[in-house]
Design an enzyme around this catalytic site. Structure first.
Site, short mmCIF file in Angstrom:
data_model
loop_
_atom_site.label_atom_id
_atom_site.label_comp_id
_atom_site.label_asym_id
_atom_site.label_seq_id
_atom_site.Cartn_x
_atom_site.Cartn_y
_atom_site.Cartn_z
N HIS A 1 0.85 -1.19 0.00
CA HIS A 1 0.00 0.00 0.00
C HIS A 1 0.89 1.24 0.00
CE1 HIS A 1 -3.66 2.29 1.91
NE2 HIS A 1 -3.09 2.94 0.93
N GLU B 1 0.95 8.19 -3.75
CA GLU B 1 1.79 7.80 -2.61
C GLU B 1 3.07 8.63 -2.56
OE1 GLU B 1 1.20 5.51 -0.04
OE2 GLU B 1 -0.84 5.53 -0.82
N HIS C 1 3.36 10.82 0.69
CA HIS C 1 4.31 10.27 1.67
C HIS C 1 5.77 10.35 1.22
CE1 HIS C 1 0.92 8.70 3.94
NE2 HIS C 1 0.43 8.18 2.83
#
Ligand SMILES: *[C@@H]1O[C@H](CO)[C@@H](O)[C@H](O)[C@H]1NC(C)=O
Ligand SMILES: *[C@@H]1O[C@H](CO)[C@@H](O)[C@H](O)[C@H]1NC(C)=O
Ligand SMILES: *[C@@H]1O[C@H](CO)[C@@H](O)[C@H](O)[C@H]1NC(C)=O
Length: 255
Positions: free
Chosen positions: A64, A111, A115
């Site tokens: 993920h 992502e 992040h």
């Protein structure tokens, strides 16, 4: 007497205070702190797809994300560039697939922006190539599918004790993981295994995933920074409720 408005001095003072506030905010944005821990998050495609109505046909856990514990969306000008990770693309397609849109790069881009740009505050992850290759390296090092299988925990119609799943992962990685479930379609007294988080220090060694206070803080962070996205349906599994580890659905004809 009613004042017709603020005096020039008041206006200047307000402007000054506002500027000061902004300047302080820009000088030390709290989200640019270097991180001290990073979470490798893996999900079980079938559970995800039971919620999202996709058809993964994948019989292994997939990535993920790799999430540092400081910040989100740290650098919006640092765009995701697939050319930078061209040599990793085959592995990313296999182990970090977009379960909803298999041919789209949007999940990786998301992502990276949310992040990766924050992970990049430390030298070991300060490029897109370093970020994605480290995530893949960790994914392979912590082979969760095999770890569970070796302990006899395989996708099944039968349910498992949460304790057995936690113990297996904890023992293998040497630190307490965070295991998340979603409500099962099978009823109230069973939960579906969904996501596993492995917490790592700056040397990428497992450390115990912290509970409550940090969770709350990251939740607040998430709400503040990401207030337009829906809350995650994943919740820390309930200790006493049996866990369903759903089998990969067969391909349906005409699907
Ligand atoms: C954001 O990313 C760009 C492009 O890589 C870089 O030039 C810039 O220095 C970064 N800004 C910060 C605050 O790290
Ligand atoms: C993307 O990365 C490639 C390879 O590093 C580089 O040549 C190209 O200029 C980059 N594209 C953009 C839009 O930054
Ligand atoms: C289901 O279909 C997909 C795409 O056609 C294929 O890649 C996959 O191997 C199939 N899975 C099973 C379990 O038959």
């Amino acid at each position: 007497m009613i004042s017709s408005g603020k005096t020039g001095f008041e206006m200047k003072a307000i402007a000054f205070v506002t500027l000061l506030f902004l300047a302080c905010g820009l000088a030390t944005p709290f989200y640019l702190k270097p991180w001290s821990e990073v979470t490798l998050t893996l999900h079980w495609p079938q559970t995800f797809c039971n919620m999202e109505h996709c058809s993964p046909h994948l019989d292994y856990w997939t990535l993920h994300g790799l999430w540092p514990n400081a910040g989100m969306n740290c650098n919006n000008t640092w765009k995701f560039n697939i050319s930078e990770v061209q040599d990793l693309k085959a592995d990313m397609e296999k182990y970090w697939p977009n379960l909803l849109h298999p041919t789209s790069i949007q999940f990786w881009s998301y992502e990276w922006h949310k992040h990766g740009t924050c992970a990049a505050s430390v030298e070991s992850l300060n490029s897109q190539h370093k970020y994605f290759s480290k995530a893949l390296e960790l994914y392979k090092r912590f082979d969760l599918t095999k770890t569970l299988k070796n302990a006899g925990i395989e996708p099944s119609e039968q349910n498992y004790q949460f304790d057995d799943i936690e113990r297996c992962i904890w023992q293998h990685f040497g630190a307490q993981p965070k295991i998340q479930c979603v409500k099962s379609t099978k009823g109230e007294n069973v939960q579906e295994l969904g996501q596993v988080e492995i917490c790592l220090n700056t040397d990428f060694m497992p450390v115990a995933c912290k509970k409550s206070k940090e969770d709350l803080w990251s939740r607040v962070n998430e709400l503040l920074l990401n207030r337009f996205s829906a809350p995650s349906p994943f919740q820390v599994c309930d200790f006493g409720t049996p866990v369903h580890y759903p089998m990969v659905k067969e391909n349906k004809t005409g699907h």
